[in-house]
Design a protein around this motif. Structure first.
Motif, PDB file in Angstrom:
ATOM      1  N   VAL A  71       5.290   8.085   9.496  1.00  0.00           N
ATOM      2  CA  VAL A  71       5.166   7.211   8.329  1.00  0.00           C
ATOM      3  C   VAL A  71       4.149   6.112   8.643  1.00  0.00           C
ATOM      4  O   VAL A  71       4.123   5.573   9.747  1.00  0.00           O
ATOM      5  N   SER A  72       3.316   5.787   7.668  1.00  0.00           N
ATOM      6  CA  SER A  72       2.243   4.820   7.887  1.00  0.00           C
ATOM      7  C   SER A  72       2.752   3.405   8.118  1.00  0.00           C
ATOM      8  O   SER A  72       2.099   2.611   8.790  1.00  0.00           O
ATOM      9  N   ASP A  73       3.911   3.055   7.570  1.00  0.00           N
ATOM     10  CA  ASP A  73       4.454   1.702   7.730  1.00  0.00           C
ATOM     11  C   ASP A  73       5.979   1.785   7.734  1.00  0.00           C
ATOM     12  O   ASP A  73       6.616   1.816   6.686  1.00  0.00           O
ATOM     13  N   GLY A  74       6.573   1.824   8.934  1.00  0.00           N
ATOM     14  CA  GLY A  74       8.022   1.972   9.070  1.00  0.00           C
ATOM     15  C   GLY A  74       8.804   0.833   8.457  1.00  0.00           C
ATOM     16  O   GLY A  74       9.864   1.038   7.867  1.00  0.00           O
ATOM     17  N   LYS A  75       8.311  -0.395   8.573  1.00  0.00           N
ATOM     18  CA  LYS A  75       9.012  -1.545   7.989  1.00  0.00           C
ATOM     19  C   LYS A  75       9.034  -1.454   6.477  1.00  0.00           C
ATOM     20  O   LYS A  75      10.054  -1.715   5.845  1.00  0.00           O
ATOM     21  N   GLN A  76       7.909  -1.083   5.890  1.00  0.00           N
ATOM     22  CA  GLN A  76       7.855  -0.927   4.435  1.00  0.00           C
ATOM     23  C   GLN A  76       8.793   0.188   3.991  1.00  0.00           C
ATOM     24  O   GLN A  76       9.479   0.061   2.983  1.00  0.00           O
ATOM     25  N   PHE A  77       8.851   1.284   4.741  1.00  0.00           N
ATOM     26  CA  PHE A  77       9.719   2.407   4.405  1.00  0.00           C
ATOM     27  C   PHE A  77      11.179   1.962   4.370  1.00  0.00           C
ATOM     28  O   PHE A  77      11.928   2.326   3.479  1.00  0.00           O
ATOM     29  N   LYS A  78      11.588   1.142   5.345  1.00  0.00           N
ATOM     30  CA  LYS A  78      12.981   0.708   5.429  1.00  0.00           C
ATOM     31  C   LYS A  78      13.363  -0.299   4.361  1.00  0.00           C
ATOM     32  O   LYS A  78      14.542  -0.507   4.098  1.00  0.00           O
ATOM     33  N   ALA A  95       0.849  -1.184   0.000  1.00  0.00           N
ATOM     34  CA  ALA A  95       0.000   0.000   0.000  1.00  0.00           C
ATOM     35  C   ALA A  95       0.892   1.243   0.000  1.00  0.00           C
ATOM     36  O   ALA A  95       1.965   1.233   0.598  1.00  0.00           O
ATOM     37  N   PRO A  96       0.470   2.326  -0.646  1.00  0.00           N
ATOM     38  CA  PRO A  96       1.285   3.547  -0.657  1.00  0.00           C
ATOM     39  C   PRO A  96       1.531   4.064   0.760  1.00  0.00           C
ATOM     40  O   PRO A  96       0.665   3.987   1.621  1.00  0.00           O
ATOM     41  N   LEU A  97       2.726   4.583   0.969  1.00  0.00           N
ATOM     42  CA  LEU A  97       3.080   5.155   2.265  1.00  0.00           C
ATOM     43  C   LEU A  97       2.430   6.521   2.427  1.00  0.00           C
ATOM     44  O   LEU A  97       2.213   7.241   1.444  1.00  0.00           O
TER      45      LEU A  97
END
Length: 154
Positions: free
Chosen positions: A105-112, A14-16
């Motif tokens: 950020v909506s999803d820190g794991k996805q961002f990393k 999903a988009p951040l």
């Protein structure tokens, strides 16, 4: 194109989302603190500025020229660290990740784990922008591979 996504290790998520604004952070580099200013819109990183750094000229400081555009294009810190400047690379990515956390950020794991092949939100590089067989940034081959350093004959 599918192979590029699989090799990169990215999958469609999903988009951040972020709380738009500019956030200042400090990360520990190889030779001291690296102060960054990271700007987010509600959906992506729009700018990363190095406010202060003490990294080794022509080695550590090259990280900023190379990785900042990649991080912005990827909309995350899942880009590869630069060989020979790993500490500086990781400090930059850690600082940007910290700023993303400050921006909620909506999803820190996805961002990393976001890499260039994953981004499709209109903020930068999209999957279809990669050429067939391309997996993202080229492998950095050391200081002589950088445009400011020129090429040495071997």
């Amino acid at each position: 194109m599918l192979a590029a996504i699989l090799i990169c290790g990215c999958k469609q998520e999903a988009p951040l989302t972020f709380q738009a604004g500019t956030y200042e952070v400090t990360a520990q580099g190889h030779n001291g603190d690296i102060r960054l200013s990271v700007t987010f819109s509600d959906s992506c990183i729009t700018d990363i500025k190095v406010l202060e750094q003490h990294e080794t000229p022509h080695i550590g400081d090259i990280v900023f020229d190379e990785l900042i555009p990649q991080i912005i294009k990827a909309n995350g810190t899942g880009v590869d660290a630069m060989t020979g400047a790993t500490v500086t690379s990781r400090a930059l990515m850690k600082g940007v990740a910290e700023a993303a956390n400050m921006a909620k950020v909506s999803d820190g794991k996805q961002f990393k784990k976001a890499c260039q092949a994953q981004r499709q939100d209109g903020c930068g590089l999209r999957r279809q922008d990669l050429r067939e067989g391309e997996v993202g940034p080229r492998l950095y081959q050391g200081p002589r591979d950088h445009p400011r350093m020129g090429r040495e004959s071997v």
